[in-house]
Every structure is written in structure tokens, then in C-alpha cells.
Design an enzyme around this catalytic site. Structure first.
Site, PDB file in Angstrom:
ATOM      1  N   ASP A   1       0.840  -1.181   0.000  1.00  0.00           N
ATOM      2  CA  ASP A   1       0.000   0.000   0.000  1.00  0.00           C
ATOM      3  C   ASP A   1       0.887   1.246   0.000  1.00  0.00           C
ATOM      4  O   ASP A   1       1.963   1.249   0.609  1.00  0.00           O
ATOM      5  CB  ASP A   1      -0.924   0.001   1.221  1.00  0.00           C
ATOM      6  CG  ASP A   1      -2.139   0.888   1.021  1.00  0.00           C
ATOM      7  OD1 ASP A   1      -3.237   0.351   0.778  1.00  0.00           O
ATOM      8  OD2 ASP A   1      -2.001   2.131   1.092  1.00  0.00           O
TER       9      ASP A   1
ATOM     10  N   LYS B   1      -0.414   3.391   7.194  1.00  0.00           N
ATOM     11  CA  LYS B   1      -1.206   2.166   7.264  1.00  0.00           C
ATOM     12  C   LYS B   1      -0.304   0.942   7.295  1.00  0.00           C
ATOM     13  O   LYS B   1      -0.518   0.007   8.069  1.00  0.00           O
ATOM     14  CB  LYS B   1      -2.170   2.074   6.073  1.00  0.00           C
ATOM     15  CG  LYS B   1      -3.046   0.833   6.081  1.00  0.00           C
ATOM     16  CD  LYS B   1      -3.891   0.716   4.826  1.00  0.00           C
ATOM     17  CE  LYS B   1      -4.954   1.771   4.766  1.00  0.00           C
ATOM     18  NZ  LYS B   1      -5.880   1.560   3.614  1.00  0.00           N
TER      19      LYS B   1
ATOM     20  N   LEU C   1     -17.189 -10.824  -0.918  1.00  0.00           N
ATOM     21  CA  LEU C   1     -17.031 -10.819   0.533  1.00  0.00           C
ATOM     22  C   LEU C   1     -18.066  -9.906   1.177  1.00  0.00           C
ATOM     23  O   LEU C   1     -18.178  -8.746   0.818  1.00  0.00           O
ATOM     24  CB  LEU C   1     -15.624 -10.335   0.914  1.00  0.00           C
ATOM     25  CG  LEU C   1     -14.441 -11.067   0.273  1.00  0.00           C
ATOM     26  CD1 LEU C   1     -13.133 -10.431   0.728  1.00  0.00           C
ATOM     27  CD2 LEU C   1     -14.480 -12.543   0.613  1.00  0.00           C
ATOM     28  N   ARG C   2     -18.790 -10.453   2.155  1.00  0.00           N
ATOM     29  CA  ARG C   2     -19.723  -9.639   2.922  1.00  0.00           C
ATOM     30  C   ARG C   2     -18.995  -9.084   4.141  1.00  0.00           C
ATOM     31  O   ARG C   2     -18.369  -9.839   4.883  1.00  0.00           O
ATOM     32  CB  ARG C   2     -20.909 -10.473   3.393  1.00  0.00           C
ATOM     33  CG  ARG C   2     -21.790 -11.023   2.271  1.00  0.00           C
ATOM     34  CD  ARG C   2     -22.758 -12.040   2.838  1.00  0.00           C
ATOM     35  NE  ARG C   2     -22.045 -13.175   3.425  1.00  0.00           N
ATOM     36  CZ  ARG C   2     -22.589 -14.047   4.271  1.00  0.00           C
ATOM     37  NH1 ARG C   2     -23.844 -13.896   4.657  1.00  0.00           N
ATOM     38  NH2 ARG C   2     -21.878 -15.059   4.745  1.00  0.00           N
ATOM     39  N   GLU C   3     -19.084  -7.781   4.324  1.00  0.00           N
ATOM     40  CA  GLU C   3     -18.461  -7.200   5.504  1.00  0.00           C
ATOM     41  C   GLU C   3     -19.110  -7.782   6.756  1.00  0.00           C
ATOM     42  O   GLU C   3     -20.326  -7.902   6.847  1.00  0.00           O
ATOM     43  CB  GLU C   3     -18.598  -5.680   5.469  1.00  0.00           C
ATOM     44  CG  GLU C   3     -17.823  -5.058   4.324  1.00  0.00           C
ATOM     45  CD  GLU C   3     -17.800  -3.542   4.400  1.00  0.00           C
ATOM     46  OE1 GLU C   3     -17.618  -3.006   5.499  1.00  0.00           O
ATOM     47  OE2 GLU C   3     -17.966  -2.915   3.340  1.00  0.00           O
TER      48      GLU C   3
ATOM     49  N   PHE D   1     -31.887 -11.598   1.725  1.00  0.00           N
ATOM     50  CA  PHE D   1     -32.022 -10.231   1.214  1.00  0.00           C
ATOM     51  C   PHE D   1     -33.475  -9.816   1.028  1.00  0.00           C
ATOM     52  O   PHE D   1     -33.794  -8.971   0.204  1.00  0.00           O
ATOM     53  CB  PHE D   1     -31.234 -10.053  -0.094  1.00  0.00           C
ATOM     54  CG  PHE D   1     -29.747 -10.040   0.115  1.00  0.00           C
ATOM     55  CD1 PHE D   1     -29.066  -8.851   0.256  1.00  0.00           C
ATOM     56  CD2 PHE D   1     -29.033 -11.227   0.208  1.00  0.00           C
ATOM     57  CE1 PHE D   1     -27.704  -8.836   0.486  1.00  0.00           C
ATOM     58  CE2 PHE D   1     -27.662 -11.223   0.437  1.00  0.00           C
ATOM     59  CZ  PHE D   1     -27.001 -10.020   0.578  1.00  0.00           C
TER      60      PHE D   1
ATOM     61  N   GLY E   1     -35.863  -2.478   5.463  1.00  0.00           N
ATOM     62  CA  GLY E   1     -35.049  -1.575   6.262  1.00  0.00           C
ATOM     63  C   GLY E   1     -35.041  -0.177   5.679  1.00  0.00           C
ATOM     64  O   GLY E   1     -35.874   0.166   4.826  1.00  0.00           O
TER      65      GLY E   1
ATOM     66  N   GLY F   1     -26.757   0.382   1.885  1.00  0.00           N
ATOM     67  CA  GLY F   1     -25.573   1.233   1.799  1.00  0.00           C
ATOM     68  C   GLY F   1     -24.352   0.352   1.657  1.00  0.00           C
ATOM     69  O   GLY F   1     -24.440  -0.770   1.166  1.00  0.00           O
TER      70      GLY F   1
ATOM     71  N   CYS G   1     -20.326  -1.567  -1.684  1.00  0.00           N
ATOM     72  CA  CYS G   1     -20.564  -2.236  -2.963  1.00  0.00           C
ATOM     73  C   CYS G   1     -21.865  -1.826  -3.648  1.00  0.00           C
ATOM     74  O   CYS G   1     -21.846  -1.290  -4.752  1.00  0.00           O
ATOM     75  CB  CYS G   1     -20.557  -3.752  -2.765  1.00  0.00           C
ATOM     76  SG  CYS G   1     -18.963  -4.433  -2.260  1.00  0.00           S
TER      77      CYS G   1
END
Length: 435
Positions: free
Chosen positions: A30, A35, A153-155, A252, A256, A260, A263
Site C-alpha cells: 500500500d 497504514k 465478501l460480505r463485511e 435479502f 429496512g 448502503g 458495494c
């Protein structure tokens, strides 16, 4: 096997750590020296359950390293992954590919031997071909293959998604590129994970189409919830009745305040723009974008209406700021629309989020107050709004919440609480799509 990951953001850091867990030697690179320094010291710049342990274990094992020197970091790598940001471009909504193209050229110039350059970032159709042209122009003397390997990938569940994915998608036009990716994902063959090999354009479109479809499911059930409120139906029963159909599925379909995150907002917008430019507009996706944007504003107005048409001079407790639980990600979170509108309308907003406060603080109005706990936020509040369904909010006893508050208005925008229990505790309670 040795690989390099360009970008120590969410995708690059999680993917790099997981590949290291597979036994691959990984260098995550990076340009942000602070970081990189933090990662070398064991400090993780994002919140993702289990990531700190995974990084520490693989650094200790010598399989995972961090660098800010790209030239040294890619030396000897068989594959180099591009996991840099592709934010929405200002003005037109297209994905900003400047970071991808700059990284591709820099990697090509730094490589000292044949390698596969793999796009991990979410990019529009045709990006792989452009990357190939950039690479060939920069290093006509070197055999650099280009491939696409989109992430899913789902956070909050990213490590499990990488280790036990529904599928792996690889877009490649050469056998050498396919073989390198096949070797990298060999541990997943052992658990019979479907690995789909396609053309590069197809792989790029799969990612966008998948995210747009999921965003459409969310938006659809949100609009059904609005209808349920008008006719006296229960959206959860409707969603369950739909989800039991194997052709639809239950995921899904939870109503709600609008989607947000990193993605769905930018990917639906980018797909809509790409499709229109290609002469094949996807009107459904364009509508999803418009409806979701409007919904977040509608949620703020719903709060104001529940408070009798005005929040001026009132204290509103907001529980949850991140776009979903188990992450500190504030990107396009409904809170970024709801909280400023309440402040603008004269409310004193006292907010609490288990992990997102530090990220949220500079993004919300300066007048926003931050609490140390859910009950601290609720203390003396005239109204309470639940925006993010963190598990600790589910455990709040209605009686304790009522005792802490001055007022009796609760808007549960994630349908976490039992309506009967909340009303029994003395609340004027409302939720989404339930009578």
C-alpha cells in the site's frame, strides 16, 4: 507460491490474509506508509471479526508481510492482485478506474519476470482489456497475463466467505493464467467449491449483475413493506412466504431504511451507466438506484412525523450508524442522510454505534453527540431510532429502555423488537411493514 496484493484496504487485506492462511506467501502493498506501519505493528485499520487474529498468526508464520515499496513487493511474484479502490466518479456515476490503471502500469514496470496480473477490484466490463493494453504498452518485453477474479465478501463475514465461498469466479483467456489461479484456490477444491472459469468480460459482469440483483431484492421488499403498511399486512410473513419458494430464496428479503456500504450503491450506479453507454439500458437497476436514494430521505421524514411533525428542541437517540452490523464501514450508510436531516430540523441527536463512532464522527454534523452505550444514548431522549441491527441492541430490555427515556417514541427501522412487548412497555412503537 508467492503473490502480491496491491491495496491494503478491505478487499486486499482480507484476501491477502486468507491466501496466507492457504499457505501462500503474500505481500500486501500500500502507498499509505502510516497504514503499512500500523499493520506491521499488528494494528488493523478496519473492523472485521477475526481479522486481527488471522493477520497476526500468518505474520508470525512468515507467510504474510506488508510493504510500501511496490517494486520490492512484487519481485518474484507469480501473481499480482489489484485490490485498489474503484469509487463512483464524480459527475457521471461511472466507476473511477484511475487507481486500477495507475497500479497496473506501475506493477508492469516493476515486474522482473512473467506473472499474472489479476483484477480483484470491482470493475466495469471491458476493464480487463484496457489493463492488458496498459501492461503491453508498459512492458512489451515481458509476458504478463491478465485475469479477473472478483470478490464476493460480505463485511462482517468476509473471512468465512473467502474460506467457504459459494463459488469462485475466474475470468482468463490463457491456460497459464487459469492454472495459476487454479493452484491458488486449490484448498477450495478439497471442499468441492464450484470454481467457474469464464472470459474476462463475463467475470467482470458476474460481479456487477450479482450485486445489482441483491440490491434489487432489498429494494423490492422495502417497497412491499410500504404497501403492507397501507393494507394491514405483515411484511415478514410476506417475505417468508416468498422465500420458501426455491426459485426466490429467503435471503435479502428483510426490509429496512435502504441499502448502503462499499458495494451496492456504487455498483448499481456503475452498472446502470455502463449499460446505458453500451446501448442496453437496464431500467430495473436505474429504478433501484433512484428508489434507494429516496428511501433514506423518507426515513428521516418518518422520524419527524412520528414525533408529531417536528423534532425541534427534542432529543433523538440514534442506535447504529454503520450501514450494517459487524463492521465500522460508514459508506453510503442511511445514517449519513437521516442524522443530518434531524439536526437540520432542530433535533439534538445523541448517537451510539459499537464500532463505527470513530469513522462516523467526521462524517456527521458537528452538533451530533456521541454516547458511550445504547442506554447512555437513550437517557432523557424524547424519541429513539434504531438504524443498524447490532446484536447488543436486540438484548435491550424494553422496560429498561422506557425507564431511561423521557419520551415514548421508538422507530425501529430494522424490525428488531417485538411490537407487542414494546407497546406493553409503554412505547408508541412503529417499525417497517408491520401492522
Amino acid at each position: 507460491m508467492r503473490i502480491a496484493m496491491i491495496g491494503a484496504g478491505y478487499v486486499g487485506l482480507v484476501s491477502g490474509a486468507c491466501f496466507a492462511e492457504f499457505g501462500v506467501e503474500v505481500t500486501v502493498i500500500d502507498t499509505d506508509t502510516s497504514k503499512v506501519a500500523a499493520l506491521r505493528e499488528g494494528r488493523i485499520p478496519i473492523y472485521e471479526p477475526g481479522l486481527d487474529r488471522l493477520v497476526a498468526e500468518n505474520v508470525a508464520a512468515g507467510r504474510l508481510a506488508f510493504a510500501d515499496d511496490l517494486d520490492a513487493g512484487v519481485r518474484g511474484a507469480e501473481a499480482v492482485f489489484l485490490a485498489v479502490g474503484t469509487p463512483s466518479r464524480r459527475g457521471d456515476g461511472h466507476a473511477d478506474l484511475s487507481f486500477v490503471f495507475a497500479a497496473a502500469e506501475q506493477v508492469a514496470r516493476a515486474l522482473t519476470g512473467p506473472a499474472v496480473l489479476v483484477t480483484k477490484s470491482t470493475v466495469p466490463v471491458g476493464t480487463g482489456r484496457q489493463v492488458r493494453e496498459i501492461v503491453r504498452a508498459a512492458r512489451p518485453d515481458l509476458d504478463i497475463e491478465v485475469a479477473s477474479n472478483p470478490e464476493f465478501l460480505r463485511e462482517g463475514s468476509a473471512i468465512g466467505d473467502f474460506m467457504r465461498p459459494d463459488r469462485v469466479v475466474v475470468g482468463a483467456d490463457s491456460e497459464r493464467a487459469r492454472e495459476v489461479l487454479r493452484r491458488l484456490y486449490r484448498p477450495l477444491y478439497l471442499i468441492e467449491t464450484p470454481i467457474l472459469f469464464t472470459a474476462i468480460e463475463t467475470a467482470e459482469l458476474i460481479k456487477y449483475a450479482a450485486n445489482a440483483f441483491l440490491a434489487t431484492k432489498i429494494t423490492f421488499i422495502n417497497e412491499v413493506a410500504d404497501l403492507c403498511e397501507k393494507v394491514g399486512a405483515d411484511v415478514h410473513d410476506v417475505a417468508r412466504g416468498m422465500g420458501l419458494d426455491g426459485r426466490i430464496g429467503r435471503k435479502f428479503l428483510h426490509p429496512g431504511p435502504g441499502f448502503g456500504g462499499s458495494c451496492f450503491p456504487k455498483d448499481t450506479l456503475a452498472l446502470a451507466r455502463t449499460a446505458r453507454d453500451a446501448g442496453a439500458p437496464i431500467s430495473i437497476v436505474e429504478t433501484v438506484v433512484a428508489v434507494n436514494d429516496a428511501r433514506k430521505a423518507q426515513m428521516a421524514e418518518r422520524v419527524i412525523a412520528a414525533c408529531g411533525g417536528s423534532v425541534s428542541g427534542k432529543t433523538v437517540a440514534v442506535l447504529g450508524l454503520t450501514f450494517k452490523p459487524e463492521t465500522d464501514d460508514m459508506r453510503d450508510a442511511p445514517a449519513l442522510v437521516v442524522v443530518p436531516r434531524l439536526v437540520e430540523a432542530g433535533a439534538t441527536v445523541r448517537a451510539y454505534d459499537p464500532e463505527g463512532a470513530a469513522v462516523a464522527r467526521p462524517l456527521l454534523p458537528a452538533a451530533t453527540r456521541f454516547a458511550e452505550s445504547a442506554l447512555d444514548a437513550a437517557a432523557g431522549a424524547d424519541a429513539l431510532v434504531l438504524l443498524t441491527e447490532w446484536n447488543e441492541f436486540r438484548a435491550l430490555a424494553p422496560a429498561r429502555l422506557r425507564a431511561a427515556m423521557r419520551g415514548d417514541v421508538v422507530l425501529d427501522l430494522r424490525n428488531v423488537y417485538d411490537p407487542a412487548a414494546m407497546r406493553a412497555a409503554g412505547f408508541r412503537y412503529s417499525s417497517i411493514g408491520r401492522p
